[in-house]
Write a protein that holds these residues in place. Structure first.
Motif, PDB file in Angstrom:
ATOM      1  N   PRO A 160      43.551  85.224  54.378  1.00 39.44           N
ATOM      2  CA  PRO A 160      42.390  86.089  54.569  1.00 39.44           C
ATOM      3  C   PRO A 160      41.264  85.513  55.418  1.00 39.44           C
ATOM      4  CG  PRO A 160      42.436  85.243  52.328  1.00 39.44           C
ATOM      5  CD  PRO A 160      43.725  84.833  52.979  1.00 39.44           C
ATOM      6  N   LYS A 161      41.166  84.210  55.552  1.00 38.10           N
ATOM      7  CA  LYS A 161      40.089  83.606  56.346  1.00 38.10           C
ATOM      8  C   LYS A 161      40.500  83.325  57.788  1.00 38.10           C
ATOM      9  CE  LYS A 161      37.661  81.542  52.483  1.00 38.10           C
ATOM     10  NZ  LYS A 161      37.136  80.311  51.896  1.00 38.10           N
ATOM     11  N   LEU A 162      41.763  83.602  58.114  1.00 40.76           N
ATOM     12  CA  LEU A 162      42.269  83.308  59.446  1.00 40.76           C
ATOM     13  C   LEU A 162      41.605  84.194  60.487  1.00 40.76           C
ATOM     14  CD1 LEU A 162      44.211  81.694  61.201  1.00 40.76           C
ATOM     15  CD2 LEU A 162      45.975  83.393  60.696  1.00 40.76           C
ATOM     16  N   SER A 163      41.024  83.549  61.484  1.00 46.08           N
ATOM     17  CA  SER A 163      40.360  84.250  62.571  1.00 46.08           C
ATOM     18  C   SER A 163      41.001  83.807  63.879  1.00 46.08           C
ATOM     19  CB  SER A 163      38.867  83.895  62.573  1.00 46.08           C
ATOM     20  OG  SER A 163      38.238  84.449  63.693  1.00 46.08           O
ATOM     21  N   MET A 164      41.598  84.763  64.573  1.00 46.77           N
ATOM     22  CA  MET A 164      42.225  84.446  65.854  1.00 46.77           C
ATOM     23  C   MET A 164      41.600  85.299  66.932  1.00 46.77           C
ATOM     24  SD  MET A 164      46.286  83.845  65.403  1.00 46.77           S
ATOM     25  CE  MET A 164      46.651  85.213  64.352  1.00 46.77           C
ATOM     26  N   THR A 165      41.223  84.672  68.005  1.00 39.70           N
ATOM     27  CA  THR A 165      40.689  85.437  69.131  1.00 39.70           C
ATOM     28  C   THR A 165      41.813  85.941  70.019  1.00 39.70           C
ATOM     29  OG1 THR A 165      40.394  83.379  70.371  1.00 39.70           O
ATOM     30  CG2 THR A 165      38.491  84.222  69.154  1.00 39.70           C
ATOM     31  N   ARG A 166      42.983  85.293  69.919  1.00 40.09           N
ATOM     32  CA  ARG A 166      44.124  85.740  70.704  1.00 40.09           C
ATOM     33  C   ARG A 166      45.416  85.206  70.127  1.00 40.09           C
ATOM     34  NH1 ARG A 166      46.457  82.043  73.315  1.00 40.09           N
ATOM     35  NH2 ARG A 166      46.342  81.083  75.257  1.00 40.09           N
ATOM     36  N   LEU A 167      46.492  85.951  70.381  1.00 42.36           N
ATOM     37  CA  LEU A 167      47.822  85.470  70.059  1.00 42.36           C
ATOM     38  C   LEU A 167      48.361  84.704  71.256  1.00 42.36           C
ATOM     39  CD1 LEU A 167      49.499  88.541  68.321  1.00 42.36           C
ATOM     40  CD2 LEU A 167      48.948  86.342  67.292  1.00 42.36           C
ATOM     41  N   HIS A 168      49.319  83.878  71.012  1.00 43.26           N
ATOM     42  CA  HIS A 168      49.965  83.173  72.122  1.00 43.26           C
ATOM     43  C   HIS A 168      50.642  84.221  73.004  1.00 43.26           C
ATOM     44  CE1 HIS A 168      52.729  80.511  74.251  1.00 43.26           C
ATOM     45  NE2 HIS A 168      51.849  79.566  73.992  1.00 43.26           N
ATOM     46  N   PRO A 169      50.547  84.111  74.337  1.00 43.33           N
ATOM     47  CA  PRO A 169      51.077  85.152  75.227  1.00 43.33           C
ATOM     48  C   PRO A 169      52.598  85.316  75.185  1.00 43.33           C
ATOM     49  CG  PRO A 169      50.285  83.286  76.502  1.00 43.33           C
ATOM     50  CD  PRO A 169      49.872  83.042  75.081  1.00 43.33           C
ATOM     51  N   SER A 170      53.343  84.337  74.717  1.00 46.98           N
ATOM     52  CA  SER A 170      54.801  84.496  74.674  1.00 46.98           C
ATOM     53  C   SER A 170      55.267  85.300  73.471  1.00 46.98           C
ATOM     54  CB  SER A 170      55.500  83.130  74.679  1.00 46.98           C
ATOM     55  OG  SER A 170      55.351  82.490  73.443  1.00 46.98           O
ATOM     56  N   ILE A 171      54.366  85.573  72.523  1.00 51.41           N
ATOM     57  CA  ILE A 171      54.737  86.365  71.352  1.00 51.41           C
ATOM     58  C   ILE A 171      54.759  87.827  71.755  1.00 51.41           C
ATOM     59  CG2 ILE A 171      54.112  87.037  69.000  1.00 51.41           C
ATOM     60  CD1 ILE A 171      52.667  84.309  68.761  1.00 51.41           C
ATOM     61  N   SER A 172      55.956  88.382  71.861  1.00 57.02           N
ATOM     62  CA  SER A 172      56.074  89.777  72.272  1.00 57.02           C
ATOM     63  C   SER A 172      56.285  90.696  71.087  1.00 57.02           C
ATOM     64  CB  SER A 172      57.239  89.950  73.265  1.00 57.02           C
ATOM     65  OG  SER A 172      58.432  89.524  72.673  1.00 57.02           O
ATOM     66  N   TYR A 173      56.600  90.126  69.942  1.00 58.66           N
ATOM     67  CA  TYR A 173      56.838  90.916  68.746  1.00 58.66           C
ATOM     68  C   TYR A 173      56.214  90.171  67.574  1.00 58.66           C
ATOM     69  CZ  TYR A 173      59.392  92.767  64.725  1.00 58.66           C
ATOM     70  OH  TYR A 173      59.712  93.302  63.511  1.00 58.66           O
ATOM     71  N   VAL A 174      55.372  90.858  66.839  1.00 52.74           N
ATOM     72  CA  VAL A 174      54.765  90.252  65.649  1.00 52.74           C
ATOM     73  C   VAL A 174      55.422  90.915  64.442  1.00 52.74           C
ATOM     74  CG1 VAL A 174      52.663  89.839  64.358  1.00 52.74           C
ATOM     75  CG2 VAL A 174      52.603  89.820  66.852  1.00 52.74           C
ATOM     76  N   PRO A 175      56.248  90.163  63.701  1.00 56.32           N
ATOM     77  CA  PRO A 175      56.926  90.743  62.545  1.00 56.32           C
ATOM     78  C   PRO A 175      55.953  91.096  61.442  1.00 56.32           C
ATOM     79  CG  PRO A 175      57.326  88.391  62.671  1.00 56.32           C
ATOM     80  CD  PRO A 175      56.519  88.754  63.882  1.00 56.32           C
ATOM     81  N   ASP A 176      56.385  91.928  60.533  1.00 55.44           N
ATOM     82  CA  ASP A 176      55.518  92.352  59.414  1.00 55.44           C
ATOM     83  C   ASP A 176      55.156  91.210  58.500  1.00 55.44           C
ATOM     84  OD1 ASP A 176      58.168  92.124  58.607  1.00 55.44           O
ATOM     85  OD2 ASP A 176      58.051  93.783  57.214  1.00 55.44           O
TER      86      ASP A 176
END
Length: 176
Positions: A160-176
């Protein structure tokens, strides 16, 4: 000439007097720390050898590790390897090669002490629910953009405290 090549599964599991620092740094021929090898021991720190080796499934599960430095020649960390440890710091030594780092399922599962994770600059595969329930995890530092990163189901679920400004660009699919 006796050489330790593999620390067998459950070799030191549940040894209550195996505490403090575990120094494996002189085991230059070690290739694997196997399944549950040191599980449920009061080890507070571990020094690994400089050679290439594998950390097996649950090898250090339920120890007393507050921090760990993953050597740059470890390419596979087994599932639940560091689960149930009070790890506040996980450090990866800098990499000098292009080999993938595979972090197994549930590796840091429900670790309430970890606040940030900085992955090494290498291709990276993060297993199922690897950081699940790391409720105080706030930041992730990804490898450089030219590296590949794959995520499995629930890799960062219930953080719950995770804050990301961006995902890594090679991640094309984010699983559930």
């Amino acid at each position: 000439n006796n050489k330790v090549v593999k620390i067998l599964n459950q070799a030191f599991m549940d040894c209550p007097k195996l505490g403090g620092e575990l120094d494996l740094s002189k085991l230059d021929d070690l290739v694997e720390i196997d399944y549950q090898a040191f599980m449920n021991t009061p080890i507070t720190s571990v020094r690994f050898p400089d050679n290439e080796f594998t950390l097996g499934t649950a090898a250090f599960r339920a120890c007393k590790l507050a921090s760990v430095i993953i050597p740059n020649k470890v390419y596979q960390i087994g599932g639940s390897c560091f689960r149930a440890n009070p790890l506040s710091t996980v450090e990866f030594e800098p990499r000098k090669d292009r080999k993938w780092l595979m972090i197994g399922d549930y590796c840091f599962y429900q670790n309430d002490y970890m606040k940030n994770i900085k992955f090494p600059d290498c291709d990276l595969n993060i297993g199922k629910e690897t950081f699940y329930g790391c409720r105080n995890l706030e930041t992730i530092t990804w490898p450089s953009d030219e590296r590949n990163v794959t995520l499995s189901s629930g890799s960062f679920y219930w953080c719950p405290k995770l804050s990301m400004t961006r995902l890594h660009p090679s991640i094309s699919y984010v699983p559930d």
